[in-house]
Design an enzyme around this catalytic site. Structure first.
Site, mmCIF file in Angstrom:
data_model
loop_
_atom_site.group_PDB
_atom_site.id
_atom_site.type_symbol
_atom_site.label_atom_id
_atom_site.label_comp_id
_atom_site.label_asym_id
_atom_site.label_seq_id
_atom_site.Cartn_x
_atom_site.Cartn_y
_atom_site.Cartn_z
ATOM 1 N N GLU A 272 0.839 -1.208 0.000
ATOM 2 C CA GLU A 272 0.000 0.000 0.000
ATOM 3 C C GLU A 272 0.871 1.253 0.000
ATOM 4 O O GLU A 272 0.573 2.237 0.669
ATOM 5 C CB GLU A 272 -0.944 -0.002 1.203
ATOM 6 C CG GLU A 272 -1.862 -1.211 1.252
ATOM 7 C CD GLU A 272 -2.792 -1.216 2.451
ATOM 8 O OE1 GLU A 272 -3.948 -1.636 2.300
ATOM 9 O OE2 GLU A 272 -2.363 -0.785 3.539
ATOM 10 N N CYS B 223 -11.439 0.345 7.245
ATOM 11 C CA CYS B 223 -11.013 1.640 7.765
ATOM 12 C C CYS B 223 -11.590 2.810 6.979
ATOM 13 O O CYS B 223 -11.780 3.900 7.529
ATOM 14 C CB CYS B 223 -9.488 1.722 7.766
ATOM 15 S SG CYS B 223 -8.724 1.283 6.183
#
Length: 648
Positions: free
Chosen positions: A314, A407
């Site tokens: 990421e 999230c």
């Protein structure tokens, strides 16, 4: 059971400040009080806030129950016998949702439909909190603070603190603040002076601790935030499976020259550093922030404002590594970039930071949520191929209602609920407008309304009534706009558009201001080193980036076989059926079928030949839609960067 005392009744906390409220004088711009700006329900941002309130927040609350996130806390007090579910940071999703509810309470104080639910969640958290203040649904014994690299305990604390600050500021209630301070005080004892050297593998607590200091005046919170920033880069976190740069632990912050590692971590860290600078005036940290910002903007940001080009970690990737089809561009990274940009705007007053807030908000962030507010993107590619197989949070062809790592949805909910806190600022000379939307603004002796169809129309009207403005008003002239083409009319008289530091300032008791920013469609090319899109252009109108979708093409036409005709006109046209936007962009393309044939073929022997192009089958007109609306007509192929046809 927490040893702190919580209260479900209003306290002496004055509910005025928004998400960021600097105490010191080291900022060039100061946020307005949270209630000073009311976003109108009919504008682009106002409609988004309504959807967030009516659909997204209820959806997130329901999903937290369904996913077992709240049961994780209930099990600590004997109210659930379920095993812990989800990642070790899922407690933060509860906190982010409580923060969204808090900002909604400040936005619509006369109607708080979730207050009883919020009180129940706060009471549950208080009951689950240990006597020493520690609060985490997974770690309880020897595991506490045993793995700072991956444990996320301080990250969870950070979101808990931000929720508590929001709740105290908007409602005056300190029940959650008592819980958050209990945990924060433990962190001060554990990691403060004379304590353990260490910091969280996922930055976020830094910005939260500074805001807790701003609310309470307790200096130890600011000191801990600063020490966490200064310690990072010492290598304490170690490595594996990723290198220290993943955690921004490869170099001290003060020595950093370019962004690196996990995109969300990098932006949250920078936001926290900016908050520390705002309270301390540290010039060395400010210089580091400016270097990091320039690095991100010059080499590592997608045209939509998204960041993060690598799926494996990421991460941001190498400079100019910005492949559209492999863009990770996590939603939380866009939210964190927006928050970093806001703090840089406050520190410097430079309009480029407001420009980036606008770009990110209208593209990378808005794309993350469906029009109905109940489906989301986790990653945000800029191209999806025709033969894309399925859809997941990491490789989407359509939005999903929830994720294993959830999230992003509550992060979106808290940001959208607080958007009025980012519309305007003030300084000693007056008020500055940064984000254009229908709004009512009341600051000091000035009262005015803003009316606009932005981002679809560049006309912005400020009406201050018969008494006029009591102080100067500066209107941002975005970086995408041509100042020479803009028009400024004050009380019926046209004035030259004089742009200073990105703003056109109007002085005197003006009653009506009209700023007109023409929005032609622009073809944008990337830096030549972004080799993944060499020979391509993206279409942009105003702050909005557009894309072409398979869903809008005639039968038998494959998106990958299209190329824009060089020199052909780009026109703004009306809405496209099934797409929640009033405008589209019309462009002329050539269709060159490329099916069949070998994957590779020789084009020169002993010399460099030219690849050539398939024969033109026909020309046709396509309509590009706003990137933030893609997949509204269902999953399917899409691309932002369109190749430009070679001339035959």
């Amino acid at each position: 059971m927490s040893s702190t005392t919580s209260s479900l009744t209003p306290t002496a906390v004055v509910p005025v400040d928004g998400p960021v409220a600097p105490r010191a004088s080291h900022v060039r711009r100061r946020p307005l009080a949270f209630g000073d700006v009311t976003i109108g329900a009919g504008g682009f941002l106002g409609r988004w806030q309504s959807v967030n309130r009516d659909a997204t927040i209820p959806h997130v609350l329901a999903q937290l129950e369904a996913a077992g996130t709240i049961d994780n806390v209930r099990r600590l007090v004997g109210l659930s016998d379920a095993d812990h579910r989800g990642f070790n940071f899922v407690d933060s999703d509860i906190a982010k949702t409580l923060e969204a509810i808090a900002w909604e309470a400040g936005r619509v104080p006369d109607d708080q439909p979730w207050e009883r639910q919020a009180q129940e969640l706060v009471a549950l958290l208080a009951a689950a909190q240990r006597d020493d203040g520690y609060l985490h649904s997974l770690y309880r014994g020897d595991e506490v603070f045993a793995d700072l690299r991956w444990g996320h305990e301080l990250y969870v604390l950070g979101h808990l603190v931000q929720a508590a600050v929001a709740r105290a500021r908007t409602t005056g209630r300190t029940d959650l603040l008592d819980v958050a301070r209990g945990f924060a005080d433990l962190a001060v004892r554990r990691f403060g002076p004379g304590g353990q050297v260490g910091y969280c593998g996922h930055p976020e607590v830094e910005t939260a601790l500074v805001e807790l200091y701003r609310l309470t005046g307790e200096r130890s919170y600011l000191d801990l935030a600063r020490s966490q920033v200064d310690q990072r880069g010492s290598g304490v976190l170690g490595s594996g499976p990723f290198e220290p740069a993943y955690h921004q632990d490869h170099v001290p912050v003060r020595e950093a020259t370019e962004v690196a590692g996990h995109a969300v971590r990098q932006a949250y860290l920078a936001a926290g550093v900016a908050d520390v600078v705002a309270e301390t005036g540290d010039p060395e940290l400010l210089a580091a922030l400016l270097r990091l910002w320039d690095s991100a903007q010059a080499t590592s940001t997608y045209v939509t404002g998204g960041t993060g080009s690598r799926h494996k970690d990421e991460a941001l990737g190498d400079p100019f590594e910005l492949p559209p089809d492999r863009a990770y561009a996590e939603t939380c990274a866009a939210v964190a970039t927006f928050q970093w940009a806001w703090r840089m705007l406050l520190l410097t007053g430079e309009s480029r930071f407001a420009d980036e807030m606008e770009r990110t908000l209208h593209n990378a962030i808005r794309a993350s949520t469906s029009a109905d507010g109940t489906r989301f993107f986790y990653s945000n590619p800029l191209q999806v191929r025709t033969d894309h197989d399925g859809s997941s949070e990491f490789s989407p062809a359509g939005r999903l209602p929830w994720f294993a790592c959830a999230c992003c949805p509550p992060n979106l909910a808290r940001l959208v609920a607080s958007l009025q806190g980012y519309v305007a600022t003030r300084d000693d000379r007056g008020v500055q407008l940064h984000l254009y939307t229908d709004a009512e603004v009341a600051v000091g002796a000035s009262r005015f309304t803003v009316s606009t169809e932005y981002p679809w129309d560049g006309r912005v009207v400020v009406d201050a009534g018969p008494n006029g403005l009591a102080e100067d008003l500066s209107l941002r002239v975005p970086g995408w706009a041509d100042p020479a083409a803009a028009r400024l009319v004050v009380d019926g008289v046209e004035r030259p558009v004089v742009v200073v530091d990105g703003y056109a300032r109007v002085s005197g008791p003006a009653s009506r201001i009209e700023l007109d920013l023409p929005m032609p469609v622009v073809a944008v090319a990337a830096h030549p080193r972004v080799d993944a899109v060499r020979g391509c252009v993206a279409l942009r109108r105003g702050p909005v980036v557009f894309c072409v979708e398979q869903a809008g093409l005639p039968a038998g036409i494959v998106l990958e076989d299209l190329a824009l005709v060089p020199g052909s006109p780009l026109r703004t046209v009306g809405p496209v059926a099934g797409v929640d936007a009033p405008v589209a962009v019309e462009a002329v393309v050539v269709h060159r079928p490329a099916s069949g044939g070998p994957l590779y073929r020789p084009v020169g022997s002993g010399v460099v030949g030219t690849p050539g192009v398939p024969p033109v089958e026909r020309r046709l007109t396509v309509r590009a839609v706003p990137y933030h609306c893609w997949a509204s007509r269902g999953p399917g192929a899409m691309r932002v960067w369109m190749p430009v046809a070679e001339r035959q």
